[in-house]
Scaffold this active site. Sequence first.
Site, PDB file in Angstrom:
ATOM      1  N   TYR A   1      15.751  29.937   7.411  1.00 20.00           N
ATOM      2  CA  TYR A   1      14.652  30.755   7.926  1.00 20.00           C
ATOM      3  C   TYR A   1      14.625  30.812   9.453  1.00 20.00           C
ATOM      4  O   TYR A   1      14.740  29.801  10.130  1.00 20.00           O
ATOM      5  CB  TYR A   1      13.316  30.176   7.474  1.00 20.00           C
ATOM      6  CG  TYR A   1      13.045  30.255   5.997  1.00 20.00           C
ATOM      7  CD1 TYR A   1      13.163  31.463   5.301  1.00 20.00           C
ATOM      8  CD2 TYR A   1      12.655  29.129   5.284  1.00 20.00           C
ATOM      9  CE1 TYR A   1      12.898  31.530   3.936  1.00 20.00           C
ATOM     10  CE2 TYR A   1      12.376  29.187   3.932  1.00 20.00           C
ATOM     11  CZ  TYR A   1      12.498  30.389   3.258  1.00 20.00           C
ATOM     12  OH  TYR A   1      12.227  30.441   1.922  1.00 20.00           O
TER      13      TYR A   1
ATOM     14  N   LYS B   1       0.847  -1.207   0.000  1.00 19.83           N
ATOM     15  CA  LYS B   1       0.000   0.000   0.000  1.00 19.83           C
ATOM     16  C   LYS B   1       0.880   1.254   0.000  1.00 19.83           C
ATOM     17  O   LYS B   1       2.083   1.185   0.304  1.00 19.83           O
ATOM     18  CB  LYS B   1      -0.894  -0.010   1.241  1.00 19.83           C
ATOM     19  CG  LYS B   1      -0.118   0.082   2.560  1.00 19.83           C
ATOM     20  CD  LYS B   1      -1.016  -0.143   3.763  1.00 19.83           C
ATOM     21  CE  LYS B   1      -0.210  -0.091   5.051  1.00 19.83           C
ATOM     22  NZ  LYS B   1      -1.036  -0.430   6.235  1.00 19.83           N
TER      23      LYS B   1
HETATM   24  C1  LIG Z   1      -0.304  -1.510   6.868  1.00 19.97           C
HETATM   25  C2  LIG Z   1      -0.933  -2.780   7.227  1.00 19.97           C
HETATM   26  C3  LIG Z   1      -0.160  -3.938   7.389  1.00 19.97           C
HETATM   27  C4  LIG Z   1       1.343  -3.943   7.402  1.00 19.97           C
HETATM   28  O1  LIG Z   1       1.774  -3.346   8.600  1.00 19.97           O
HETATM   29  P1  LIG Z   1       3.342  -3.277   8.957  1.00 19.97           P
HETATM   30  O2  LIG Z   1       3.361  -2.861  10.377  1.00 19.97           O
HETATM   31  O3  LIG Z   1       3.911  -2.258   8.026  1.00 19.97           O
HETATM   32  O4  LIG Z   1       3.889  -4.613   8.717  1.00 19.97           O
HETATM   33  C5  LIG Z   1      -0.826  -5.136   7.603  1.00 19.97           C
HETATM   34  N1  LIG Z   1      -2.164  -5.174   7.668  1.00 19.97           N
HETATM   35  C6  LIG Z   1      -2.931  -4.069   7.555  1.00 19.97           C
HETATM   36  C7  LIG Z   1      -4.408  -4.169   7.670  1.00 19.97           C
HETATM   37  C8  LIG Z   1      -2.352  -2.833   7.332  1.00 19.97           C
HETATM   38  O5  LIG Z   1      -3.110  -1.738   7.225  1.00 19.97           O
END
Ligand SMILES: *Cc1c(COP(=O)(O)O)cnc(C)c1O
Length: 378
Positions: free
Chosen positions: A270, A38
């Site tokens: 800045y 994702k």
């Molecule tokens: C993002 C996510 C993962 C992976 O999580 P990590 O901590 O990056 O391994 C697994 N399951 C779901 C539902 C997620 O949203």
Amino acid sequence: MNETPTRVYAEIDLDAVRENVRALRERAPRAGLMAVVKADAYGHGALACAKAAQEAGATWLGTATPDEALALRAAGVEGPILCWLWTPGGPWREAVEAGIDVSVSGMWALDEVREAARAAGRTARIQLKADTGLGRNGCQPADWEDLVGAASAAQAEGTVRVTGVWSHFACADEPGHPSIQLQLAAFRDMLAYAEKEGVEPEVRHMANSPATLTLPESHFDLVRPGLALYGVSPAPELGTPAQLGLRPVMTLKASLALVKTVPAGHGVSYGHHYVTDTETTLALVPAGYADGIPRHASGRGPVLVGGRIRHVAGRVAMDQFVVDLDGDTAAAGDVAVIFGDAERGEPTAEDWAQAADTIAYEIVTRIGGRVPRVYLGA
Ligand SMILES: *Cc1c(COP(=O)(O)O)cnc(C)c1O
């Protein structure tokens, strides 16, 4: 892109993805592995990382949004894909037609996916998500009987097939946290109820990266790591990537845009939150918060320049920041490593997370669209 970009770029080592997948599969030898890609593979590039993960034995891919899953299919990626973050009116029919598994957390979603399956003339592959305690997405135990009952009825009419039952941890990054065993027990109960009602899931799964690394009893049929695939530690308490047997995938590099000598007492960037105490050399790094360099790490973020770790001097600006070379020499065009692999003496995403008071997940994921990715090992 053939030539190495000159301003700032993220090298993505696909061999490291492959090694990390193999290392995680060794941690969960009886389970399959869903590579979570994702958010553009946490900033690493979803398509390239998905392919590399599959080459190394990932049996599933996971995305948050349906659009992310559909984009992988459109690019020719085969094999099972699950996506879990749906809203009413989402592209259910496209997902069903693309053979993507869709997560269902509530009755509205089941209604929409049945409708889409009828319209498509195909059985939808759905996975029921249980809220075993996270309190985010997923079906509450009190609503589970209704959801399982409706899903079983839809399965009997042929519109859906329940391919999975799954859940997600709240505190797996804190081994020993009391919620972990409570969530496991709730998951076993909800799973047993679904199976009693005739649901025969192909996959039962719960384990994110920290659970994959620390909690074998959570592995079930499939582990679902994201961050660990990219060679980043889910929490400092769990160890460094090297201690976890992982290798960082992303190395964020920039070419110095300018190196100059300034007198003592010179304000930098800045707000003049940094003032030189002696005559010194300053190096300009052409990357800023528009590229995902956290402004919260102003005055603190580490950078490797000329063989030494330096720190951001003053504020991170939109497109650039400055490091004080303490009088050392360097030249425009020299490479600065913003983060990469500690085993090569480079600062890490975990270091930047600490400097910005956040988690390493956010550091890599926010590296912006303006930063070209350069793939190694493709
Ligand atoms: C993002 C996510 C993962 C992976 O999580 P990590 O901590 O990056 O391994 C697994 N399951 C779901 C539902 C997620 O949203």
